[in-house]
Design a protein around this motif. Structure first.
Motif, PDB file in Angstrom:
ATOM      1  N   GLU A 264     -11.752   4.011  -0.685  1.00 46.64           N
ATOM      2  CA  GLU A 264     -11.543   5.081  -0.766  1.00 46.64           C
ATOM      3  C   GLU A 264     -12.483   5.855  -0.377  1.00 46.64           C
ATOM      4  O   GLU A 264     -12.415   7.108   0.292  1.00 46.64           O
ATOM      5  CB  GLU A 264     -11.401   5.560  -2.158  1.00 46.64           C
ATOM      6  CG  GLU A 264      -9.963   4.808  -2.643  1.00 46.64           C
ATOM      7  CD  GLU A 264      -9.560   5.150  -4.256  1.00 46.64           C
ATOM      8  OE1 GLU A 264     -10.776   5.705  -4.880  1.00 46.64           O
ATOM      9  OE2 GLU A 264      -8.525   4.944  -4.591  1.00 46.64           O
ATOM     10  N   SER A 265     -13.859   5.683  -0.323  1.00 48.49           N
ATOM     11  CA  SER A 265     -15.092   6.093   0.436  1.00 48.49           C
ATOM     12  C   SER A 265     -14.555   6.435   2.047  1.00 48.49           C
ATOM     13  O   SER A 265     -14.870   7.163   2.510  1.00 48.49           O
ATOM     14  CB  SER A 265     -16.135   5.544   0.093  1.00 48.49           C
ATOM     15  OG  SER A 265     -16.681   5.797  -1.185  1.00 48.49           O
ATOM     16  N   ASN A 268     -11.851   8.723   2.905  1.00 47.96           N
ATOM     17  CA  ASN A 268     -12.427   9.982   2.834  1.00 47.96           C
ATOM     18  C   ASN A 268     -13.744  10.454   3.696  1.00 47.96           C
ATOM     19  O   ASN A 268     -14.352  11.246   3.561  1.00 47.96           O
ATOM     20  CB  ASN A 268     -12.604  10.622   1.502  1.00 47.96           C
ATOM     21  CG  ASN A 268     -11.483  10.706   0.712  1.00 47.96           C
ATOM     22  OD1 ASN A 268     -10.701  11.521   0.695  1.00 47.96           O
ATOM     23  ND2 ASN A 268     -10.995   9.858  -0.146  1.00 47.96           N
ATOM     24  N   ARG A 271     -14.398  13.456   5.485  1.00 50.18           N
ATOM     25  CA  ARG A 271     -14.603  14.857   4.660  1.00 50.18           C
ATOM     26  C   ARG A 271     -16.021  14.597   4.023  1.00 50.18           C
ATOM     27  O   ARG A 271     -16.574  15.622   3.508  1.00 50.18           O
ATOM     28  CB  ARG A 271     -13.303  14.737   3.598  1.00 50.18           C
ATOM     29  CG  ARG A 271     -12.113  14.759   3.987  1.00 50.18           C
ATOM     30  CD  ARG A 271     -11.265  14.691   2.990  1.00 50.18           C
ATOM     31  NE  ARG A 271      -9.926  14.666   3.536  1.00 50.18           N
ATOM     32  CZ  ARG A 271      -8.999  13.498   3.701  1.00 50.18           C
ATOM     33  NH1 ARG A 271      -9.728  12.340   3.594  1.00 50.18           N
ATOM     34  NH2 ARG A 271      -7.764  13.582   4.145  1.00 50.18           N
ATOM     35  N   GLU A 317      -2.174   3.133   4.700  1.00 48.83           N
ATOM     36  CA  GLU A 317      -3.201   3.197   3.529  1.00 48.83           C
ATOM     37  C   GLU A 317      -2.773   2.072   2.547  1.00 48.83           C
ATOM     38  O   GLU A 317      -1.561   1.798   2.300  1.00 48.83           O
ATOM     39  CB  GLU A 317      -2.993   4.676   2.824  1.00 48.83           C
ATOM     40  CG  GLU A 317      -3.667   5.704   3.741  1.00 48.83           C
ATOM     41  CD  GLU A 317      -3.901   6.911   2.982  1.00 48.83           C
ATOM     42  OE1 GLU A 317      -3.923   6.797   1.626  1.00 48.83           O
ATOM     43  OE2 GLU A 317      -3.714   8.120   3.504  1.00 48.83           O
TER      44      GLU A 317
END
Length: 384
Positions: A264-265, A268, A271, A317
């Protein structure tokens, strides 16, 4: 405090810049290529474990003697006596295991007794043939007895009936006599030993593969070892099995949660930082760091490889379960320093735009635990 954090951040950035610059000035440093050519710091005994009472069952194709069983009967310091039975005969083999070599000293055919040959090894020794030797690196070769041996791979991933094994050493064996024509390939896995043997020549091909292995606590014949085995059996009661099953579940759950956080890091990443390459490298380092206390080096490499492959392929994903329920847990095999646990877990996956309605999935895990540095760690996970 803020100044210390700022200094640490600057140092980390400088280190990353140095690494990137260094790789750009010449041939790129490829850790996977390095690891595929040698096994740094590995002890040879890790690939030829010889704990008294350890047994191995091999299935086979190619002839009637391809399948066989073997068991470690006696162990005395660096010497070990192993009995093999292929249905036609039983053999006793004696090996000497040093820091650098595994040397076979005896091979007695038609051996149907429980005689310990180790006490008079100087009298019983028949020859010296080096089965495996350091350095454990591709290209290492030696001549011993009637054969030539050469390590041709150290990073093989091999699947046999007993499971899938990584970082397997592959040894090619050929005859010294040029008039004889045959090739034998032996595959050695860490903490297990021989898992596959393939022999081929003109008109034949025989394959033996590890089907199962474990610990036999009734094999020892000495009074001392029988007492020790009873002590081990007493400690490894059903209560201990429950503890091992719970431990296997917790460690596996932690590994999955740690990978999810890293994944998940990564999702993202844009961002979180404007330097995607350095950011991904930092994610990998944190993944390795967070896993090192709960799992072994081999499993850490598997999780890192999994994330890197996803990064390279960039396929859709991943979906992670919101909760799960253990349906069944049992210890299949165990000793005082390793265990194999079967878990059946029902996982609930939520409704997502890209994967449709919510659903449940029953997952069967085979989890290997190993006891290292006075603590249990997750060694290997097979999902069936």
């Amino acid at each position: 405090m803020k100044q210390k954090r700022l200094c640490s951040t600057i140092i980390l950035i400088l280190i990353l810049i140095f690494v990137v610059t260094s790789c750009g000035n010449g041939e790129a440093l490829n850790e996977e290529n390095l690891s595929s050519s040698f096994l740094s710091g590995e002890e040879i005994s890790s690939y030829f474990p010889a704990k008294e009472g350890r047994y191995f069952k091999f299935s086979g194709i190619g002839n009637e003697f391809a399948a066989f069983n073997k068991e470690v009967k006696f162990k005395n310091d660096s010497l070990v006596q192993i009995h093999e039975n292929n249905g036609g005969t039983e053999m006793a083999k004696v090996y000497k295991i040093t820091d650098k070599k595994v040397i076979q000293l005896v091979e007695e055919t038609e051996f149907y007794s429980e005689e310990n040959l180790l006490s008079d090894i100087e009298e019983n020794k028949q020859f010296e043939e080096v089965i495996l030797q350091t350095p454990l690196e591709v290209g290492n070769s030696w001549v011993s007895g009637e054969t030539r041996r050469k390590i041709i791979a150290i990073d093989k991933k091999i699947e046999v009936p007993a499971g899938e094994f990584s970082n397997v050493i592959k040894v090619k064996i050929t005859p010294r006599d040029e008039n004889r024509q045959f090739e034998i390939y032996e595959y050695y896995a860490k903490k297990v030993g021989l898992i596959r043997r393939e022999s081929k020549g003109e008109g034949y091909r025989v394959i033996s593969e590890l089907e199962s292995y474990g610990q036999n606590y009734d094999s020892s014949t000495s009074k001392k070892n029988k007492i020790q085995n009873k002590k081990i059996d007493k400690e490894l009661t059903n209560a201990t099995n429950v503890r091992l099953a719970l431990l296997a579940y917790q460690l596996n759950h932690q590994v999955e949660a740690t990978f999810q956080a890293a994944y998940e890091s990564y999702i993202n990443l844009d961002r979180l930082t404007d330097n995607r390459k350095d950011g991904f490298n930092l994610i990998i380092k944190l993944l390795e760091k967070n896993l090192e206390d709960i799992t072994t080096k081999g499993e850490i490499e598997e999780q890192v490889k999994r994330l890197k492959e996803y990064h390279q392929n960039n396929e859709g994903e991943l979906t992670f379960p919101t909760h799960e329920v253990v349906k069944n847990a049992k210890v299949i095999e165990r000793s005082e320093d390793w265990a194999k646990v079967e878990l059946k877990v029902m996982k609930h996956y939520p409704k997502r735009e890209w994967n449709g309605e919510a659903y449940n999935s029953l997952v069967k895990y085979i989890i290997n635990l190993s006891y290292e540095d006075e603590e249990w760690k997750l060694d290997k996970v097979i999902i069936e």
